[in-house]
Write a protein that holds these residues in place. Structure first.
Motif, PDB file in Angstrom:
ATOM      1  N   MET A  98       0.815  -1.228  -0.108  1.00  0.00           N
ATOM      2  CA  MET A  98       0.072  -0.011  -0.003  1.00  0.00           C
ATOM      3  C   MET A  98       0.746   1.197  -0.075  1.00  0.00           C
ATOM      4  N   LEU A  99       0.418   2.393  -0.520  1.00  0.00           N
ATOM      5  CA  LEU A  99       1.093   3.468  -0.828  1.00  0.00           C
ATOM      6  C   LEU A  99       0.232   4.701  -0.646  1.00  0.00           C
ATOM      7  N   TRP A 100       0.848   5.615  -0.026  1.00  0.00           N
ATOM      8  CA  TRP A 100       0.307   7.242   0.107  1.00  0.00           C
ATOM      9  C   TRP A 100       1.201   8.186  -0.251  1.00  0.00           C
ATOM     10  N   ILE A 101       0.790   8.569  -1.278  1.00  0.00           N
ATOM     11  CA  ILE A 101       1.691   9.790  -1.734  1.00  0.00           C
ATOM     12  C   ILE A 101       0.955  11.133  -1.461  1.00  0.00           C
ATOM     13  N   LYS A 102       1.653  12.010  -0.727  1.00  0.00           N
ATOM     14  CA  LYS A 102       0.690  13.147   0.030  1.00  0.00           C
ATOM     15  C   LYS A 102       1.668  14.602  -0.282  1.00  0.00           C
ATOM     16  N   ILE A 134      -8.913  16.729 -12.453  1.00  0.00           N
ATOM     17  CA  ILE A 134      -7.951  17.019 -11.346  1.00  0.00           C
ATOM     18  C   ILE A 134      -6.747  17.819 -11.559  1.00  0.00           C
ATOM     19  N   SER A 135      -6.654  18.803 -10.746  1.00  0.00           N
ATOM     20  CA  SER A 135      -5.305  19.644 -11.005  1.00  0.00           C
ATOM     21  C   SER A 135      -5.373  20.411  -9.374  1.00  0.00           C
ATOM     22  N   GLY A 136      -4.759  19.823  -8.730  1.00  0.00           N
ATOM     23  CA  GLY A 136      -4.569  20.724  -7.367  1.00  0.00           C
ATOM     24  C   GLY A 136      -3.604  19.604  -6.390  1.00  0.00           C
ATOM     25  N   ARG A 137      -3.577  20.358  -5.292  1.00  0.00           N
ATOM     26  CA  ARG A 137      -2.680  19.589  -3.970  1.00  0.00           C
ATOM     27  C   ARG A 137      -3.363  18.869  -3.433  1.00  0.00           C
ATOM     28  N   GLY A 138      -2.995  17.679  -3.107  1.00  0.00           N
ATOM     29  CA  GLY A 138      -3.769  16.518  -2.672  1.00  0.00           C
ATOM     30  C   GLY A 138      -2.928  15.063  -2.518  1.00  0.00           C
ATOM     31  N   SER A 139      -3.570  14.100  -2.113  1.00  0.00           N
ATOM     32  CA  SER A 139      -3.094  12.832  -1.705  1.00  0.00           C
ATOM     33  C   SER A 139      -3.573  11.796  -2.764  1.00  0.00           C
ATOM     34  N   LEU A 140      -2.776  10.586  -2.883  1.00  0.00           N
ATOM     35  CA  LEU A 140      -3.330   9.584  -3.709  1.00  0.00           C
ATOM     36  C   LEU A 140      -2.958   8.318  -3.123  1.00  0.00           C
ATOM     37  N   LEU A 141      -3.789   7.507  -2.843  1.00  0.00           N
ATOM     38  CA  LEU A 141      -3.653   6.070  -2.346  1.00  0.00           C
ATOM     39  C   LEU A 141      -3.648   5.075  -3.211  1.00  0.00           C
ATOM     40  N   VAL A 142      -2.771   4.034  -2.950  1.00  0.00           N
ATOM     41  CA  VAL A 142      -2.654   2.826  -3.969  1.00  0.00           C
ATOM     42  C   VAL A 142      -2.738   1.603  -3.001  1.00  0.00           C
ATOM     43  N   ARG A 143      -3.503   0.545  -3.659  1.00  0.00           N
ATOM     44  CA  ARG A 143      -3.777  -0.570  -3.082  1.00  0.00           C
ATOM     45  C   ARG A 143      -4.044  -1.486  -3.985  1.00  0.00           C
ATOM     46  N   ALA A 197       2.606  -0.613   7.425  1.00  0.00           N
ATOM     47  CA  ALA A 197       2.437  -1.205   6.389  1.00  0.00           C
ATOM     48  C   ALA A 197       2.301  -0.392   4.975  1.00  0.00           C
ATOM     49  N   VAL A 198       2.092   0.767   5.282  1.00  0.00           N
ATOM     50  CA  VAL A 198       1.836   1.872   4.216  1.00  0.00           C
ATOM     51  C   VAL A 198       3.237   2.556   3.886  1.00  0.00           C
ATOM     52  N   ASP A 199       3.604   2.594   2.570  1.00  0.00           N
ATOM     53  CA  ASP A 199       4.923   3.219   2.029  1.00  0.00           C
ATOM     54  C   ASP A 199       4.257   4.752   2.019  1.00  0.00           C
ATOM     55  N   GLN A 200       5.175   5.688   2.613  1.00  0.00           N
ATOM     56  CA  GLN A 200       4.568   7.069   2.787  1.00  0.00           C
ATOM     57  C   GLN A 200       5.716   7.874   1.630  1.00  0.00           C
ATOM     58  N   VAL A 201       4.947   8.642   1.022  1.00  0.00           N
ATOM     59  CA  VAL A 201       5.854   9.524   0.226  1.00  0.00           C
ATOM     60  C   VAL A 201       5.595  10.982   0.102  1.00  0.00           C
ATOM     61  N   ASP A 202       6.553  11.877   0.329  1.00  0.00           N
ATOM     62  CA  ASP A 202       6.099  13.218   0.445  1.00  0.00           C
ATOM     63  C   ASP A 202       6.436  13.955  -0.820  1.00  0.00           C
ATOM     64  N   GLY A 203       5.291  14.572  -1.347  1.00  0.00           N
ATOM     65  CA  GLY A 203       5.199  15.011  -2.707  1.00  0.00           C
ATOM     66  C   GLY A 203       5.406  16.674  -2.638  1.00  0.00           C
ATOM     67  N   THR A 204       5.817  17.036  -1.632  1.00  0.00           N
ATOM     68  CA  THR A 204       5.642  18.872  -1.383  1.00  0.00           C
ATOM     69  C   THR A 204       6.569  19.241  -2.408  1.00  0.00           C
ATOM     70  N   VAL A 247      -6.389   7.701   6.288  1.00  0.00           N
ATOM     71  CA  VAL A 247      -5.613   7.113   5.332  1.00  0.00           C
ATOM     72  C   VAL A 247      -5.774   5.477   5.747  1.00  0.00           C
ATOM     73  N   LEU A 248      -5.882   5.160   6.830  1.00  0.00           N
ATOM     74  CA  LEU A 248      -5.842   3.705   7.529  1.00  0.00           C
ATOM     75  C   LEU A 248      -7.361   3.419   7.239  1.00  0.00           C
ATOM     76  N   ALA A 249      -8.216   4.237   7.362  1.00  0.00           N
ATOM     77  CA  ALA A 249      -9.480   3.891   7.177  1.00  0.00           C
ATOM     78  C   ALA A 249      -9.913   3.672   5.772  1.00  0.00           C
ATOM     79  N   LEU A 250      -9.350   4.569   4.599  1.00  0.00           N
ATOM     80  CA  LEU A 250      -9.741   4.325   3.426  1.00  0.00           C
ATOM     81  C   LEU A 250      -8.967   3.129   2.732  1.00  0.00           C
ATOM     82  N   LEU A 251      -7.951   2.875   3.585  1.00  0.00           N
ATOM     83  CA  LEU A 251      -7.222   1.718   2.922  1.00  0.00           C
ATOM     84  C   LEU A 251      -7.563   0.380   3.537  1.00  0.00           C
TER      85      LEU A 251
END
Length: 442
Positions: A1-5, A16-25, A54-61, A43-47
């Protein structure tokens, strides 16, 4: 699982065009949230997960998150010319350049004109495990321009389009039959528009600069005459036509008229035709030798206008690797072709997007959304449920293009030695991380 934030997400197909998050499962895009910050609990609830570890996190700032780009025009040279490029090296170069899907042309040795060879390319791409590799099969057997291939069988083997790219099909009747037959497959026919009788032995665009260098020229009409012919044939047959590497203002005019007339036609332009002109060609650097040849400045203006108004549907690299020995020959004797997979996105970003001539949204439309739609491919979008083919792009990153850092086996690019700005830093294919910190993972 992945969280790009905290990345700037871009997908015009989904608005879609704006700041946000994307979750992969499980290899697919699970949730896209724009305009609000997700908490860890959310995030845990959505995934459907109880442990954040167990979730890889990537900071996309400060970065953009694009759907994986789709390159509809690539030459990988395998089978037969592996010294120039292998499917494995080309697939690695693709993901390093931000392309998660590539369409590979049939002009190998032997030509991809049988089901066995189509399946070979497809399976070799799967074994490489990087970019998705989609075979484009030949229109005619041996690319001889005479006998149509068994298109239905080639489609069943995995072909997504048909093209004799590298050679223009000179017989109008053969091309008409190809458009008719291809309708049985639902696949487009990709046309290399070049009239051999006009192109002759030319090596660059015919004009003042060509004359100054003492080189034989190829007139713009060598392309536009065939664009007109093929557009008329597509209109007559109702076939699906895609025009490769458009490079002249007259071609843009013809395509615009054909579309207004309802012809099922799409077209592409290569970055080098947008960014480099005939007046830039030095006699001593054959990395500028490409077919169709680099255009005039007036052509470039028409090409960009065509991109912006929808006349031209997509960008494509026409990645054409050659060995150093081949390109070290005199200009008139060296082969045509520019190596583009690893430099194209950065060059377009630096010269067009960063300068306000093209928006990030339009870039994604041209290099992901439209090619995926035209050729019926998965991906090209951030839509929930789609394969997690993703590119985290740093618009501020600067790099000098060197042979030592590249994945391609060949280095015939005019950008070698130049510093470019704007590069993919992380790339995922089907949710699998394949590029991290600009390095392709093994």
């Amino acid at each position: 699982m992945l969280w790009i934030k905290d990345a700037h997400l871009v997908d015009p197909a989904c608005g879609i065009s704006g700041r946000g998050s994307l979750l992969v499962r499980e290899g697919r895009i699970h949730k896209v949230v724009v305009g609000e910050t997700l908490t860890a609990e959310a995030v845990l609830a959505l995934l459907g997960c109880s442990d954040l570890a167990a979730v890889d996190q990537v900071d996309g700032t400060g970065m953009y998150l694009f759907p994986g780009l789709v390159d509809a025009h690539v030459h990988l040279r395998e089978p037969g010319q592996e010294e120039k490029e292998e499917i494995r090296s080309g697939a690695r170069a693709a993901v390093r350049g931000g392309f998660t899907s590539i369409l590979v042309m049939a002009n190998t040795q032997p030509v991809i004109d049988s089901r066995a060879l189509v399946e070979y390319v497809r399976l070799a791409g799967e074994r490489a495990g990087k970019a998705r590799v989609y075979p484009v099969a030949a229109v005619t057997k041996g690319m001889a321009g005479k006998e149509i291939t068994e298109m239905v069988d080639l489609k069943d083997g995995g072909a997504v389009a048909f093209s004799d790219d590298g050679k223009g099909i000179q017989s109008a009747e053969t091309f008409r039959l190809a458009l008719e037959y291809a309708k049985l497959t639902g696949c487009p026919v990709i046309s290399h528009c070049e009239d051999d009788s006009l192109a002759g032995a030319g090596v660059m665009r015919k004009g003042e600069h060509c004359a100054r260098l003492g080189l034989k020229g190829i007139p713009a009409s060598a392309e536009s005459v065939m664009v007109a012919r093929d557009a008329l044939l597509a209109g007559e047959t109702g076939g699906r036509l895609h025009i490769a590497h458009v490079s002249t203002k007259e071609s843009v005019q013809v395509i615009r008229m054909a579309k207004k007339a309802g012809v099922d036609l799409t077209a592409e332009v290569n970055p080098h035709h947008l960014l480099l002109a005939d007046e830039d060609v030095p006699l001593t650097d054959t990395s500028y030798k490409v077919n169709p040849p680099l255009p005039s400045r007036a052509d470039q203006e028409a090409l960009l206008e065509g991109l912006l108004d929808g006349t031209i549907d997509m960008l494509a690299t026409d990645h054409a690797p050659h060995t150093w020995e081949e390109k070290a020959r005199p200009f008139a004797e060296a082969p045509f072709g520019i190596n583009g997979l690893e430099t194209a996105l950065a060059a377009v970003w630096q010269e067009l997007v960063a300068k306000g001539k093209l928006t990030p949204e339009k870039l994604v439309e041209l290099w992901a959304v439209n090619p995926a739609r035209r050729f019926g491919l998965t991906g090209g979008t951030l839509a929930e449920g789609s394969p997690a083919d993703l590119v985290l792009f740093d618009p501020a990153r600067r790099e000098r293009v060197t042979a030592e850092t590249r994945e391609s086996k060949s280095h015939n690019t005019p950008f070698l030695g130049r510093e470019l700005q704007g590069f993919p830093v992380m790339v995922w294919v089907g949710g699998k991380l394949v590029v991290k910190d600009r390095k392709v993972l093994d």
